[in-house]
Design an enzyme around this catalytic site. Sequence first.
Site, short mmCIF file in Angstrom:
data_model
loop_
_atom_site.label_atom_id
_atom_site.label_comp_id
_atom_site.label_asym_id
_atom_site.label_seq_id
_atom_site.Cartn_x
_atom_site.Cartn_y
_atom_site.Cartn_z
N ASP A 100 41.45 -124.63 -26.75
CA ASP A 100 42.84 -124.36 -27.13
C ASP A 100 43.64 -123.92 -25.92
O ASP A 100 43.10 -123.39 -24.94
CB ASP A 100 42.91 -123.31 -28.24
CG ASP A 100 42.32 -121.96 -27.85
OD1 ASP A 100 41.32 -121.94 -27.11
OD2 ASP A 100 42.87 -120.92 -28.28
N GLU A 135 40.60 -118.96 -28.48
CA GLU A 135 40.56 -117.95 -27.43
C GLU A 135 41.96 -117.46 -27.09
O GLU A 135 42.15 -116.28 -26.82
CB GLU A 135 39.90 -118.52 -26.17
CG GLU A 135 39.46 -117.46 -25.16
CD GLU A 135 40.57 -117.02 -24.20
OE1 GLU A 135 40.41 -115.96 -23.56
OE2 GLU A 135 41.58 -117.75 -24.09
#
Length: 375
Positions: free
Chosen positions: A68, A133
């Site tokens: 991400d 994250e």
Amino acid sequence: MTPTLDLAAELIRRPSVTPEDGGCQDILAQRLAANGFHVEHLPFGEVRNLWARRGSDRPLFCFAGHTDVVPPGPRDHWDSDPFTPAVRDGKLYGRGACDMKGEIAAMVTAVEAFVHDQPDHPGSIAFLITSDEEGPSVDGTVRVVETLEARGEKIDWCLVGEPSSQDRLGDTLKNGRRGSLNGFLTVKGRQGHVAYPHRAVNPLHVLAPSLVELVDEEWDQGNAFFPPTTFQIANLNTGTGAENVIPGTLTAQFNFRFSTEVTAETLQRRVATILDRGGFDYDLSWRLSGDPFLTPAGALVEAASLAVLETLGYRPELSTGGGTSDGRFIAPTGAQVLELGAINASIHQINEHVGVEELEQLSTIYRRILERLLA
């Protein structure tokens, strides 16, 4: 294009603003399966997670990372589309190039080269990849680690590919991180007219002396491995928008980045003591993002230091500075955890980029770490 650059570009082409993965993990799963990895997809909530392992014996070396990325911001501020990889002047541009799709690409090509040369290597190699994250980090690495712990699968060494380097590649190894503790404060006053302050309680006025105490407090002096604990106000909100109204409430958010000299519980007690002295009405809640962790000198630190020295000609410095990483979820299991990645100068910025040569050198460093630990 080199294999590392080609894979990094392929990952950037897939928009994956947190908690989206954009199909990145499918690409990684295919590459790893072709090299003898057993691949598991471990979704939790909206988050995709990948656990891929080659071998069943210990020691287990794990590469950890995230697919991400943060939002790109205004696209017209970029010199090229953030999700269309572009190489200019020896740099690869795109959202995630440095944080951390470039590092993931280097990890994969490092493993491919290592497995080609050492098909019967001892121990095991794994990848722990998440798409959570950059967001709240509640359904990502922490959930995968819980799954591994529940079935007795222990990581011995973990290399997190966060962009740790400061001025040149490999100049800094993150062998620990400070803890992160977030406070959410509501001060309860009484709304009124600014011309009649005796009939109101201004929450900002009653908080101000305590706020000065919190800012001026020396929480600790740090130690040989960690800088002193810091306190920072992140958000402070009050007021109605009208110029003649005393507000009735105030909300504040603040953060501690703390060393191993204090605990989250100690900080919470000390904050409550300061606020109680103020004699005002308040509510306070807490969220612990992670405790501090430290990987002392040992096999992983030495292997990484020598790999940097052999590749680049200098030894890195050890550091525990900066923000948090998913290493905070892996270290409590007993694993040695280290962060080593690209130069972090452009992360989360417009025109994020990583050096093309940097990626190749990073792949070489990762491969040499494996050679020192598992060959």
